[in-house]
Write a protein that holds these residues in place. Structure first.
Motif, PDB file in Angstrom:
ATOM      1  N   ASP A 140       1.135  -1.339   0.133  1.00 46.90           N
ATOM      2  CA  ASP A 140      -0.044  -0.004  -0.066  1.00 46.90           C
ATOM      3  C   ASP A 140       0.843   1.255  -0.204  1.00 46.90           C
ATOM      4  O   ASP A 140       0.885   2.189  -0.853  1.00 46.90           O
ATOM      5  N   ASP A 141       1.957   1.218   0.694  1.00 45.74           N
ATOM      6  CA  ASP A 141       2.962   2.053   0.862  1.00 45.74           C
ATOM      7  C   ASP A 141       3.602   2.695  -0.303  1.00 45.74           C
ATOM      8  O   ASP A 141       4.503   3.777  -1.073  1.00 45.74           O
ATOM      9  N   ILE A 142       3.797   1.408  -1.007  1.00 42.27           N
ATOM     10  CA  ILE A 142       4.499   1.562  -2.988  1.00 42.27           C
ATOM     11  C   ILE A 142       3.045   1.791  -3.627  1.00 42.27           C
ATOM     12  O   ILE A 142       3.916   3.152  -4.070  1.00 42.27           O
ATOM     13  N   ALA A 143       2.604   2.170  -3.825  1.00 46.62           N
ATOM     14  CA  ALA A 143       0.772   2.566  -4.634  1.00 46.62           C
ATOM     15  C   ALA A 143       0.908   3.966  -4.287  1.00 46.62           C
ATOM     16  O   ALA A 143       0.957   4.680  -5.496  1.00 46.62           O
ATOM     17  N   LYS A 144       0.989   4.524  -2.910  1.00 44.88           N
ATOM     18  CA  LYS A 144       0.722   5.638  -2.512  1.00 44.88           C
ATOM     19  C   LYS A 144       2.217   6.146  -3.098  1.00 44.88           C
ATOM     20  O   LYS A 144       1.594   7.733  -3.477  1.00 44.88           O
ATOM     21  N   SER A 145       3.165   5.965  -2.712  1.00 48.57           N
ATOM     22  CA  SER A 145       4.297   7.197  -3.572  1.00 48.57           C
ATOM     23  C   SER A 145       4.153   6.465  -5.088  1.00 48.57           C
ATOM     24  O   SER A 145       4.254   7.696  -5.917  1.00 48.57           O
ATOM     25  N   ILE A 146       3.650   6.056  -5.529  1.00 51.32           N
ATOM     26  CA  ILE A 146       3.797   5.905  -6.832  1.00 51.32           C
ATOM     27  C   ILE A 146       2.078   7.024  -7.130  1.00 51.32           C
ATOM     28  O   ILE A 146       2.894   7.825  -8.377  1.00 51.32           O
ATOM     29  N   ALA A 147       1.362   6.812  -6.416  1.00 54.50           N
ATOM     30  CA  ALA A 147       0.444   7.751  -7.038  1.00 54.50           C
ATOM     31  C   ALA A 147       0.954   8.921  -6.774  1.00 54.50           C
ATOM     32  O   ALA A 147       0.048   9.606  -7.467  1.00 54.50           O
ATOM     33  N   ASN A 148       1.490   9.191  -5.452  1.00 54.42           N
ATOM     34  CA  ASN A 148       1.823  10.878  -5.376  1.00 54.42           C
ATOM     35  C   ASN A 148       2.493  11.581  -6.896  1.00 54.42           C
ATOM     36  O   ASN A 148       2.884  12.470  -6.415  1.00 54.42           O
ATOM     37  N   HIS A 149       2.978  10.862  -7.639  1.00 57.29           N
ATOM     38  CA  HIS A 149       4.083  11.405  -8.771  1.00 57.29           C
ATOM     39  C   HIS A 149       3.512  11.064  -9.791  1.00 57.29           C
ATOM     40  O   HIS A 149       3.681  11.817 -10.622  1.00 57.29           O
ATOM     41  N   SER A 150       1.982  10.766 -10.403  1.00 58.47           N
ATOM     42  CA  SER A 150       0.864  11.692 -10.641  1.00 58.47           C
ATOM     43  C   SER A 150       1.033  13.613 -11.073  1.00 58.47           C
ATOM     44  O   SER A 150       0.833  13.511 -12.674  1.00 58.47           O
ATOM     45  N   SER A 151       0.862  14.597 -10.487  1.00 61.58           N
ATOM     46  CA  SER A 151       0.622  15.525 -10.900  1.00 61.58           C
ATOM     47  C   SER A 151       1.802  15.933 -11.035  1.00 61.58           C
ATOM     48  O   SER A 151       2.504  17.160 -11.374  1.00 61.58           O
ATOM     49  N   LYS A 152       3.277  14.763 -10.805  1.00 60.95           N
ATOM     50  CA  LYS A 152       3.933  15.906 -11.217  1.00 60.95           C
ATOM     51  C   LYS A 152       4.483  15.726 -12.658  1.00 60.95           C
ATOM     52  O   LYS A 152       4.673  14.621 -13.503  1.00 60.95           O
ATOM     53  N   THR A 153       4.364  16.532 -13.778  1.00 58.50           N
ATOM     54  CA  THR A 153       3.892  16.220 -15.050  1.00 58.50           C
ATOM     55  C   THR A 153       5.564  16.316 -16.087  1.00 58.50           C
ATOM     56  O   THR A 153       5.000  16.119 -17.604  1.00 58.50           O
ATOM     57  N   ASP A 154       6.651  16.472 -15.088  1.00 59.84           N
ATOM     58  CA  ASP A 154       7.990  16.626 -16.422  1.00 59.84           C
ATOM     59  C   ASP A 154       8.360  15.340 -15.935  1.00 59.84           C
ATOM     60  O   ASP A 154       9.443  14.880 -16.745  1.00 59.84           O
ATOM     61  N   ILE A 155       7.948  14.603 -15.228  1.00 58.33           N
ATOM     62  CA  ILE A 155       8.013  12.384 -15.153  1.00 58.33           C
ATOM     63  C   ILE A 155       7.446  12.176 -16.100  1.00 58.33           C
ATOM     64  O   ILE A 155       6.729  12.372 -16.783  1.00 58.33           O
ATOM     65  N   GLY A 156       9.257  11.617 -17.112  1.00 55.01           N
ATOM     66  CA  GLY A 156       8.185  10.342 -18.313  1.00 55.01           C
ATOM     67  C   GLY A 156       8.692   8.925 -18.425  1.00 55.01           C
ATOM     68  O   GLY A 156       7.889   8.390 -18.884  1.00 55.01           O
ATOM     69  N   ALA A 157       9.612   8.790 -17.110  1.00 52.87           N
ATOM     70  CA  ALA A 157       9.306   7.094 -16.793  1.00 52.87           C
ATOM     71  C   ALA A 157       9.859   7.347 -15.684  1.00 52.87           C
ATOM     72  O   ALA A 157       9.948   7.770 -14.803  1.00 52.87           O
ATOM     73  N   HIS A 158       9.254   6.237 -14.586  1.00 56.97           N
ATOM     74  CA  HIS A 158       9.478   5.913 -13.583  1.00 56.97           C
ATOM     75  C   HIS A 158      10.124   4.463 -13.423  1.00 56.97           C
ATOM     76  O   HIS A 158      10.008   3.605 -13.988  1.00 56.97           O
ATOM     77  N   GLU A 159      11.369   3.728 -13.081  1.00 53.22           N
ATOM     78  CA  GLU A 159      11.627   2.634 -12.948  1.00 53.22           C
ATOM     79  C   GLU A 159      11.938   2.570 -11.646  1.00 53.22           C
ATOM     80  O   GLU A 159      12.069   3.721 -10.965  1.00 53.22           O
ATOM     81  N   LEU A 160      11.483   1.118 -11.438  1.00 51.01           N
ATOM     82  CA  LEU A 160      11.203   0.706  -9.975  1.00 51.01           C
ATOM     83  C   LEU A 160      11.609  -1.209  -9.326  1.00 51.01           C
ATOM     84  O   LEU A 160      11.684  -1.463 -10.108  1.00 51.01           O
ATOM     85  N   PHE A 161      12.307  -1.072  -8.285  1.00 49.67           N
ATOM     86  CA  PHE A 161      13.240  -2.381  -8.007  1.00 49.67           C
ATOM     87  C   PHE A 161      12.214  -2.579  -6.325  1.00 49.67           C
ATOM     88  O   PHE A 161      12.483  -1.669  -5.616  1.00 49.67           O
ATOM     89  N   LEU A 162      12.155  -4.341  -6.438  1.00 51.11           N
ATOM     90  CA  LEU A 162      11.261  -4.595  -5.023  1.00 51.11           C
ATOM     91  C   LEU A 162      12.138  -5.262  -4.940  1.00 51.11           C
ATOM     92  O   LEU A 162      12.325  -6.946  -5.795  1.00 51.11           O
ATOM     93  N   GLY A 163      12.505  -5.737  -3.530  1.00 55.34           N
ATOM     94  CA  GLY A 163      13.420  -6.673  -3.320  1.00 55.34           C
ATOM     95  C   GLY A 163      12.424  -7.944  -2.766  1.00 55.34           C
ATOM     96  O   GLY A 163      11.501  -6.863  -1.237  1.00 55.34           O
ATOM     97  N   GLN A 164      12.480  -8.702  -3.029  1.00 52.88           N
ATOM     98  CA  GLN A 164      11.332  -9.852  -2.127  1.00 52.88           C
ATOM     99  C   GLN A 164      11.595 -10.753  -1.293  1.00 52.88           C
ATOM    100  O   GLN A 164      13.102 -11.317  -2.269  1.00 52.88           O
ATOM    101  N   ILE A 165      11.476 -11.285   0.014  1.00 55.77           N
ATOM    102  CA  ILE A 165      12.337 -12.532   0.674  1.00 55.77           C
ATOM    103  C   ILE A 165      11.774 -14.026  -0.213  1.00 55.77           C
ATOM    104  O   ILE A 165      10.690 -13.530  -0.420  1.00 55.77           O
ATOM    105  N   ARG A 166      12.872 -14.173  -0.392  1.00 55.32           N
ATOM    106  CA  ARG A 166      12.772 -15.393  -1.054  1.00 55.32           C
ATOM    107  C   ARG A 166      13.110 -17.216   0.139  1.00 55.32           C
ATOM    108  O   ARG A 166      13.945 -16.753   0.631  1.00 55.32           O
ATOM    109  N   ALA A 167      12.153 -18.383  -0.416  1.00 59.03           N
ATOM    110  CA  ALA A 167      12.281 -19.288   0.666  1.00 59.03           C
ATOM    111  C   ALA A 167      13.163 -20.228   0.049  1.00 59.03           C
ATOM    112  O   ALA A 167      13.055 -21.197  -0.351  1.00 59.03           O
ATOM    113  N   ASP A 168      14.387 -19.407   0.178  1.00 58.46           N
ATOM    114  CA  ASP A 168      15.442 -20.543  -0.864  1.00 58.46           C
ATOM    115  C   ASP A 168      15.768 -22.078   0.501  1.00 58.46           C
ATOM    116  O   ASP A 168      14.789 -21.328   1.676  1.00 58.46           O
ATOM    117  N   GLU A 169      16.822 -22.790  -0.160  1.00 58.99           N
ATOM    118  CA  GLU A 169      17.147 -23.917   0.518  1.00 58.99           C
ATOM    119  C   GLU A 169      18.489 -23.525   0.397  1.00 58.99           C
ATOM    120  O   GLU A 169      19.258 -23.685   0.089  1.00 58.99           O
TER     121      GLU A 169
END
Length: 142
Positions: free
Chosen positions: A13-42
């Motif tokens: 939800d915090d990620i979605a809010k962060s992305i949504a907060n940028h919709s009013s910034k009309t000088d932006i043409g590109a967003h790139e994001l990285f999400l690190g997630q915990i894997r169930a490694d063995e």
């Protein structure tokens, strides 16, 4: 210095809010994001259930401020947001959120990739793998 650390998992939800907060910034043409997630490694026959993150916070924040400054000079960035978990984060949960905005995609893509690599290599952040059998060991970064 901006605090990049959050306790526990990073909320979608915090990620979605962060992305949504940028919709009013009309000088932006590109967003790139990285999400690190915990894997169930063995590891050696044991399944990872969580990672517990610790950091030398003061040093990490100073280093992140330097990385940020360098990348804003190197790339034509408009915004950069970085959040990293501290404490226990369970498998399937998010532990790293990097969100970069620029006028053009190449700057955003390259900066995002570089930030993630620098965080992994240069920030004093450590993860202890906690296994389903309650044993643990320090994680080796790949």
């Amino acid at each position: 210095m901006k605090n990049i650390f959050v306790q526990g998992a990073i909320s979608p939800d915090d990620i979605a809010k962060s992305i949504a907060n940028h919709s009013s910034k009309t000088d932006i043409g590109a967003h790139e994001l990285f999400l690190g997630q915990i894997r169930a490694d063995e590891v050696e026959g044991r399944a990872v259930a969580a990672i517990e993150y610790t950091a030398y916070e003061e040093m990490a924040l100073k280093k992140m401020a330097t990385i940020r400054e360098v990348l804003f000079t190197k790339y034509r960035l408009i915004c950069m947001h970085v959040y990293h978990s501290l404490g226990k984060v369970h498998t399937g949960e998010l532990c790293l959120f990097v969100f970069v905005s620029s006028r053009h995609r190449k700057d955003a893509q390259q900066a995002c990739q570089e930030i993630v690599e620098q965080i992994k290599k240069e920030l004093p952040i450590w993860g202890k793998e906690i296994f389903e059998d309650d044993t643990h060991q320090w994680k080796k970064n790949n």
